[in-house]
Write a protein that holds these residues in place. Structure first.
Motif, PDB file in Angstrom:
ATOM      1  N   ASP A 196      15.121  59.604 -36.594  1.00 14.86           N
ATOM      2  CA  ASP A 196      16.335  59.065 -37.203  1.00 14.86           C
ATOM      3  C   ASP A 196      17.218  60.221 -37.621  1.00 14.86           C
ATOM      4  O   ASP A 196      16.749  61.350 -37.777  1.00 14.86           O
ATOM      5  CB  ASP A 196      16.003  58.145 -38.378  1.00 14.86           C
ATOM      6  N   THR A 197      18.487  59.910 -37.831  1.00 16.91           N
ATOM      7  CA  THR A 197      19.439  60.954 -38.231  1.00 16.91           C
ATOM      8  C   THR A 197      19.931  60.745 -39.656  1.00 16.91           C
ATOM      9  O   THR A 197      20.948  61.281 -40.062  1.00 16.91           O
ATOM     10  CB  THR A 197      20.632  60.994 -37.248  1.00 16.91           C
ATOM     11  N   GLY A 198      19.176  59.929 -40.432  1.00 15.78           N
ATOM     12  CA  GLY A 198      19.518  59.737 -41.832  1.00 15.78           C
ATOM     13  C   GLY A 198      20.610  58.702 -42.019  1.00 15.78           C
ATOM     14  O   GLY A 198      20.951  57.958 -41.112  1.00 15.78           O
ATOM     15  N   ALA A 199      21.143  58.631 -43.220  1.00 18.34           N
ATOM     16  CA  ALA A 199      22.217  57.697 -43.599  1.00 18.34           C
ATOM     17  C   ALA A 199      21.833  56.278 -43.182  1.00 18.34           C
ATOM     18  O   ALA A 199      20.789  55.782 -43.515  1.00 18.34           O
ATOM     19  CB  ALA A 199      23.534  58.139 -42.981  1.00 18.34           C
ATOM     20  N   ASN A 200      22.664  55.613 -42.404  1.00 20.72           N
ATOM     21  CA  ASN A 200      22.398  54.243 -41.977  1.00 20.72           C
ATOM     22  C   ASN A 200      21.804  54.164 -40.573  1.00 20.72           C
ATOM     23  O   ASN A 200      21.847  53.120 -39.938  1.00 20.72           O
ATOM     24  CB  ASN A 200      23.690  53.436 -42.008  1.00 20.72           C
ATOM     25  N   SER A 201      21.241  55.271 -40.106  1.00 24.15           N
ATOM     26  CA  SER A 201      20.731  55.273 -38.734  1.00 24.15           C
ATOM     27  C   SER A 201      19.461  54.443 -38.621  1.00 24.15           C
ATOM     28  O   SER A 201      18.751  54.203 -39.598  1.00 24.15           O
ATOM     29  CB  SER A 201      20.461  56.692 -38.260  1.00 24.15           C
ATOM     30  N   SER A 249      19.949  66.904 -34.260  1.00 29.31           N
ATOM     31  CA  SER A 249      19.284  67.133 -35.555  1.00 29.31           C
ATOM     32  C   SER A 249      18.784  65.822 -36.129  1.00 29.31           C
ATOM     33  O   SER A 249      19.429  64.782 -35.982  1.00 29.31           O
ATOM     34  CB  SER A 249      20.279  67.766 -36.531  1.00 29.31           C
ATOM     35  N   ILE A 250      17.644  65.892 -36.758  1.00 37.15           N
ATOM     36  CA  ILE A 250      17.019  64.673 -37.275  1.00 37.15           C
ATOM     37  C   ILE A 250      16.809  64.738 -38.781  1.00 37.15           C
ATOM     38  O   ILE A 250      16.862  65.813 -39.389  1.00 37.15           O
ATOM     39  CB  ILE A 250      15.658  64.404 -36.580  1.00 37.15           C
ATOM     40  N   ASN A 251      16.555  63.560 -39.346  1.00 41.01           N
ATOM     41  CA  ASN A 251      16.224  63.430 -40.756  1.00 41.01           C
ATOM     42  C   ASN A 251      14.695  63.346 -40.917  1.00 41.01           C
ATOM     43  O   ASN A 251      14.121  64.059 -41.723  1.00 41.01           O
ATOM     44  CB  ASN A 251      16.891  62.165 -41.295  1.00 41.01           C
ATOM     45  N   ASN A 252      14.097  62.467 -40.152  1.00 42.22           N
ATOM     46  CA  ASN A 252      12.639  62.306 -40.141  1.00 42.22           C
ATOM     47  C   ASN A 252      12.168  62.112 -38.707  1.00 42.22           C
ATOM     48  O   ASN A 252      12.944  61.686 -37.846  1.00 42.22           O
ATOM     49  CB  ASN A 252      12.199  61.039 -40.906  1.00 42.22           C
ATOM     50  N   LEU A 253      10.881  62.361 -38.503  1.00 35.41           N
ATOM     51  CA  LEU A 253      10.250  62.037 -37.229  1.00 35.41           C
ATOM     52  C   LEU A 253       8.978  61.276 -37.538  1.00 35.41           C
ATOM     53  O   LEU A 253       8.220  61.654 -38.438  1.00 35.41           O
ATOM     54  CB  LEU A 253       9.960  63.307 -36.436  1.00 35.41           C
ATOM     55  N   GLN A 254       8.752  60.202 -36.817  1.00 36.82           N
ATOM     56  CA  GLN A 254       7.569  59.374 -37.045  1.00 36.82           C
ATOM     57  C   GLN A 254       6.773  59.262 -35.745  1.00 36.82           C
ATOM     58  O   GLN A 254       7.333  59.345 -34.652  1.00 36.82           O
ATOM     59  CB  GLN A 254       7.980  57.961 -37.496  1.00 36.82           C
ATOM     60  N   SER A 286      -3.166  63.570 -41.762  1.00 36.93           N
ATOM     61  CA  SER A 286      -3.639  62.266 -42.203  1.00 36.93           C
ATOM     62  C   SER A 286      -4.922  61.986 -41.456  1.00 36.93           C
ATOM     63  O   SER A 286      -4.912  61.676 -40.264  1.00 36.93           O
ATOM     64  CB  SER A 286      -2.596  61.185 -41.910  1.00 36.93           C
ATOM     65  N   GLY A 287      -6.056  62.137 -42.149  1.00 36.91           N
ATOM     66  CA  GLY A 287      -7.346  61.934 -41.497  1.00 36.91           C
ATOM     67  C   GLY A 287      -7.525  62.884 -40.330  1.00 36.91           C
ATOM     68  O   GLY A 287      -7.435  64.108 -40.481  1.00 36.91           O
ATOM     69  N   ARG A 288      -7.740  62.356 -39.126  1.00 43.41           N
ATOM     70  CA  ARG A 288      -7.924  63.195 -37.927  1.00 43.41           C
ATOM     71  C   ARG A 288      -6.598  63.547 -37.251  1.00 43.41           C
ATOM     72  O   ARG A 288      -6.580  64.153 -36.182  1.00 43.41           O
ATOM     73  CB  ARG A 288      -8.816  62.454 -36.921  1.00 43.41           C
ATOM     74  N   LEU A 289      -5.497  63.162 -37.859  1.00 45.30           N
ATOM     75  CA  LEU A 289      -4.177  63.427 -37.289  1.00 45.30           C
ATOM     76  C   LEU A 289      -3.536  64.635 -37.956  1.00 45.30           C
ATOM     77  O   LEU A 289      -3.607  64.797 -39.172  1.00 45.30           O
ATOM     78  CB  LEU A 289      -3.260  62.217 -37.486  1.00 45.30           C
ATOM     79  N   ARG A 290      -2.919  65.458 -37.109  1.00 46.52           N
ATOM     80  CA  ARG A 290      -2.133  66.568 -37.624  1.00 46.52           C
ATOM     81  C   ARG A 290      -0.809  66.562 -36.877  1.00 46.52           C
ATOM     82  O   ARG A 290      -0.778  66.564 -35.644  1.00 46.52           O
ATOM     83  CB  ARG A 290      -2.864  67.889 -37.417  1.00 46.52           C
ATOM     84  N   VAL A 291       0.285  66.556 -37.608  1.00 43.50           N
ATOM     85  CA  VAL A 291       1.614  66.560 -37.010  1.00 43.50           C
ATOM     86  C   VAL A 291       2.319  67.835 -37.425  1.00 43.50           C
ATOM     87  O   VAL A 291       2.257  68.240 -38.586  1.00 43.50           O
ATOM     88  CB  VAL A 291       2.430  65.331 -37.464  1.00 43.50           C
ATOM     89  N   THR A 292       2.966  68.466 -36.468  1.00 43.32           N
ATOM     90  CA  THR A 292       3.809  69.615 -36.784  1.00 43.32           C
ATOM     91  C   THR A 292       5.227  69.317 -36.339  1.00 43.32           C
ATOM     92  O   THR A 292       5.463  68.490 -35.443  1.00 43.32           O
ATOM     93  CB  THR A 292       3.307  70.889 -36.071  1.00 43.32           C
ATOM     94  N   LEU A 293       6.156  69.979 -36.975  1.00 43.87           N
ATOM     95  CA  LEU A 293       7.571  69.819 -36.653  1.00 43.87           C
ATOM     96  C   LEU A 293       8.216  71.194 -36.615  1.00 43.87           C
ATOM     97  O   LEU A 293       8.092  71.961 -37.572  1.00 43.87           O
ATOM     98  CB  LEU A 293       8.265  68.933 -37.683  1.00 43.87           C
ATOM     99  N   ASP A 294       8.891  71.479 -35.521  1.00 45.85           N
ATOM    100  CA  ASP A 294       9.635  72.738 -35.374  1.00 45.85           C
ATOM    101  C   ASP A 294      11.088  72.366 -35.119  1.00 45.85           C
ATOM    102  O   ASP A 294      11.476  72.050 -33.996  1.00 45.85           O
ATOM    103  CB  ASP A 294       9.056  73.555 -34.218  1.00 45.85           C
ATOM    104  N   THR A 295      11.888  72.391 -36.173  1.00 45.79           N
ATOM    105  CA  THR A 295      13.282  71.953 -36.021  1.00 45.79           C
ATOM    106  C   THR A 295      14.104  72.954 -35.214  1.00 45.79           C
ATOM    107  O   THR A 295      15.097  72.568 -34.609  1.00 45.79           O
ATOM    108  CB  THR A 295      13.936  71.726 -37.400  1.00 45.79           C
ATOM    109  N   SER A 296      13.685  74.214 -35.178  1.00 44.03           N
ATOM    110  CA  SER A 296      14.438  75.197 -34.382  1.00 44.03           C
ATOM    111  C   SER A 296      14.269  74.918 -32.889  1.00 44.03           C
ATOM    112  O   SER A 296      15.179  75.154 -32.097  1.00 44.03           O
ATOM    113  CB  SER A 296      13.979  76.609 -34.712  1.00 44.03           C
TER     114      SER A 296
END
Lengths: 111, 113
Positions: free
Chosen positions: A92-97, A28-33, A58-68
């Protein structure tokens, strides 16, 4: 410890076409970049998507995220020769990761 | 324009030499990172610093040490360079928390002969 894995490893398309790159991760993640790296240079941040978001543009970029499915995709529309680069996802997994980067996808856009 | 600079773009050293790689950022970031990048292996974290004089080991710290005496400067030290340390070295910085967007330097391509 590799978290994100990009797919495909290499992609070659014609200028004007769309490029789709995928990233899968294990825990499981906190954010994806997403980052871009031009040949022999440092990485440049493109976009960040949070775990509670499903899509971001963002402009010509499209990002999708499927956490399932523990996966993300980066779509570059109307590609240009200047989009030729390596693309990395990082999670990242959040907190101090810290960020954990995948191995990257090499995108070639033919003029 | 925010900037992370690295002291050298290309460096050639001999086995056993002590090597210093310098990184400077002008964004007043708390966090600084050193990675190495090798074909097929992606980016691997060597060391991380979240404050002056503070450091944490990353995934591959063996054979390396770091120094952060000032907030803007983070140095990577190879005490005794070996051929398996031939690689591209990337420095990055970020604001707190540590998983924020990272700003990268241009990289140093180190060859150890």
């Amino acid at each position: 410890s590799q978290q994100g894995e990009e797919d495909p490893q290499a992609l070659s398309i014609q200028e004007g076409e769309n490029a789709t790159m995928n990233c899968s991760y294990k825990t499981s993640i906190n954010n994806l970049q997403w980052y871009r790296q031009n040949s022999g240079r440092g990485l440049v941040h493109l976009i960040l998507i949070r775990s509670n978001e499903r899509e971001k543009h963002s402009g010509r970029l499209r990002v999708t995220l499927d956490t399932s499915k523990k996966s993300s995709s980066l779509l570059i529309t109307a590609s240009r020769a200047a989009d030729t680069a390596s693309y990395f996802c990082a999670t990242d997994t959040g907190a101090n990761s810290k960020l954990t980067f995948g191995k990257g996808i090499t995108l070639s856009v033919r003029p | 324009d925010v900037k992370v600079t690295q002291s050298s773009r290309y460096l050639v050293k001999r086995t056993g030499e002590k090597v210093f790689l310098e990184c400077v950022q002008d964004m007043d970031h708390e966090n600084m990172f050193w990675y190495r990048q090798d074909p097929g292996l992606g980016l691997r974290l060597i060391y991380f610093s979240y404050d002056v004089k503070m450091k944490e080991k990353g995934d591959i710290p063996e054979g390396y040490s770091v120094s952060r005496e000032k907030k803007e400067r983070f140095s990577l030290i190879l005490e005794s360079a070996s051929t398996n340390q031939t690689s591209m070295y990337l420095c990055a910085s970020s604001s707190t928390p540590s998983y924020n967007e990272q700003f990268f330097g241009p990289g140093t391509r180190l060859t150890v002969l």
